[in-house]
Design an enzyme around this catalytic site. Structure first.
Site, PDB file in Angstrom:
ATOM      1  N   ASP A  64     -10.988   3.190   4.416  1.00 58.58           N
ATOM      2  CA  ASP A  64     -11.088   1.747   4.216  1.00 58.58           C
ATOM      3  C   ASP A  64     -12.489   1.248   4.583  1.00 58.58           C
ATOM      4  O   ASP A  64     -12.750   0.042   4.554  1.00 58.58           O
ATOM      5  CB  ASP A  64     -10.019   1.056   5.083  1.00 58.58           C
ATOM      6  CG  ASP A  64      -9.709  -0.358   4.620  1.00 58.58           C
ATOM      7  OD1 ASP A  64      -9.924  -0.656   3.434  1.00 58.58           O
ATOM      8  OD2 ASP A  64      -9.243  -1.163   5.453  1.00 58.58           O
ATOM      9  N   GLN A 100      -4.344  -2.032   9.654  1.00 55.99           N
ATOM     10  CA  GLN A 100      -4.220  -3.351   9.021  1.00 55.99           C
ATOM     11  C   GLN A 100      -4.764  -4.427   9.965  1.00 55.99           C
ATOM     12  O   GLN A 100      -4.412  -4.454  11.139  1.00 55.99           O
ATOM     13  CB  GLN A 100      -2.737  -3.624   8.695  1.00 55.99           C
ATOM     14  CG  GLN A 100      -2.499  -4.898   7.923  1.00 55.99           C
ATOM     15  CD  GLN A 100      -3.114  -4.871   6.519  1.00 55.99           C
ATOM     16  OE1 GLN A 100      -3.009  -3.873   5.799  1.00 55.99           O
ATOM     17  NE2 GLN A 100      -3.754  -5.965   6.130  1.00 55.99           N
ATOM     18  N   LYS A 130       0.843  -1.201   0.000  1.00 51.92           N
ATOM     19  CA  LYS A 130       0.000   0.000   0.000  1.00 51.92           C
ATOM     20  C   LYS A 130       0.883   1.257   0.000  1.00 51.92           C
ATOM     21  O   LYS A 130       0.597   2.228  -0.704  1.00 51.92           O
ATOM     22  CB  LYS A 130      -0.947  -0.027   1.211  1.00 51.92           C
ATOM     23  CG  LYS A 130      -2.067  -1.041   1.019  1.00 51.92           C
ATOM     24  CD  LYS A 130      -2.760  -1.453   2.313  1.00 51.92           C
ATOM     25  CE  LYS A 130      -3.708  -2.625   2.037  1.00 51.92           C
ATOM     26  NZ  LYS A 130      -4.228  -3.265   3.243  1.00 51.92           N
TER      27      LYS A 130
END
Ligand code: NAP
Length: 284
Positions: free
Chosen positions: A120, A97, A53
């Site tokens: 996200d 994450q 990313k």
């Protein structure tokens, strides 16, 4: 007849090309879009995803900030870091994450991300808004699936879409997004009975099971459109690709399908946030 290959690399390249231009324009106004990634612990796959990313951000001229915390981090320590990032006007998107180590309350950590920076789509507010059809940033993999559908003009209205999987980041939100686009949606999970019968009626299949080669070709209706979100060891998806290829009218490959578009959605949503939130900070 050979199915249409739903080429995720092609979709992702177009998205990233247009983002590059946007990033240049934003930089001219003094705003560099920045994604903060938070990694807790030493899981090697998670570390690889975070690195990918960061690299993707650099390739389009964005900044990324990596925060790597020890595996013993507590929920309150993590919340403190997330709050600092929420307050930091040079950060436009926050990605935690997952999975996080077991001692951390993952839901509490997700909920701590401010809605403006939830690029996200992990907060319940973001999920709720998107389910109602007006939210800012959907979860990235569902957004990627919808982008592929739109890029290839797959018709959704009145079609029967069967989503296999109901996770908060994938199966559930993509089901809601398909429903909002007037598909008739069936969401399946590990308790679903007669999965094969349900799949045999599907015009559109979304595989989000987390089990390699799980969906078999002979479970599908002839001409189904198959979108495989799965990504398992050995670069295989959640469908038996070769067998599903024989039945499908259109199909995503793995790799090169949903995966690359997911990353481009993360970049896009961060750039969008920089455009809105960054400019408003500058003008305030
Ligand atoms: P997850 O949280 O493990 O969820 C899997 C879902 O599949 C659950 O809802 C589970 O049902 C359901 N399921 C499991 N066994 C089943 C069965 N026998 N029949 C029907 N449903 C079954 O996984 P996830 O995070 O959603 O990820 C799904 C897949 O997408 C994985 O392969 C993952 O690697 C991939 N993924 C890809 C990307 C990308 O960028 N391409 C991003 C995220 C995830 P229950 O709810 O009943 O347990």
């Amino acid at each position: 007849m050979e199915p249409l290959l739903l080429d995720g690399n092609r979709v992702a390249t177009e998205v990233k090309d247009s983002l590059r231009e946007k990033v240049i324009s934003l930089k001219e106004t003094g705003i560099t879009p920045c994604l903060a990634t938070v990694l807790v612990g030493d899981d090697s796959s998670s570390a690889t995803y975070v690195k990918m990313k960061g690299n993707a951000c650099a390739k389009i001229g964005m900044e990324s900030r990596k925060i790597h915390l020890p595996k013993e981090t507590t929920t309150s320590e993590l919340l403190e870091i997330i709050n600092e990032l929420n307050e930091d006007s040079t950060v436009h998107g926050i990605l935690l994450q997952h999975p996080v180590p077991h001692q951390i309350d993952e839901r509490a950590a997700f909920e701590a991300i401010s809605i403006e920076k939830d690029v996200d789509g992990v907060t319940s507010l973001g999920f709720g808004q998107n389910s109602l059809g007006f939210g800012e940033y959907p979860s990235c993999t569902p957004a990627a699936i919808m982008s592929i559908i739109d890029y290839y003009n797959v018709s959704l209205e009145g079609k029967h879409a069967v989503v296999v999987g109901r996770s908060p980041i994938l199966g559930k939100p993509v089901s809601m997004m398909l429903l909002n686009r007037n598909a008739t949606v069936t969401t399946c999970h590990s308790y679903t009975e007669n999965l094969k019968d349900i799949l045999s009626q599907a015009d559109i299949v979304v595989a989000a099971v987390g089990k390699p080669r799980f969906i078999q070709g002979d479970w599908l209706k002839e001409g189904a459109v198959v979108l495989d979100a799965g990504y398992n060891k050995g670069n295989v998806g959640d469908i038996d690709y070769e067998a599903c290829y024989e039945k499908a009218s259109a199909i995503t490959p793995v790799p090169g399908g949903v995966g690359p578009v997911t990353i481009s959605m993360l970049l896009k949503q961060t750039v969008d946030s920089a455009e809105k939130y960054g400019v408003s900070i500058q003008n305030s």
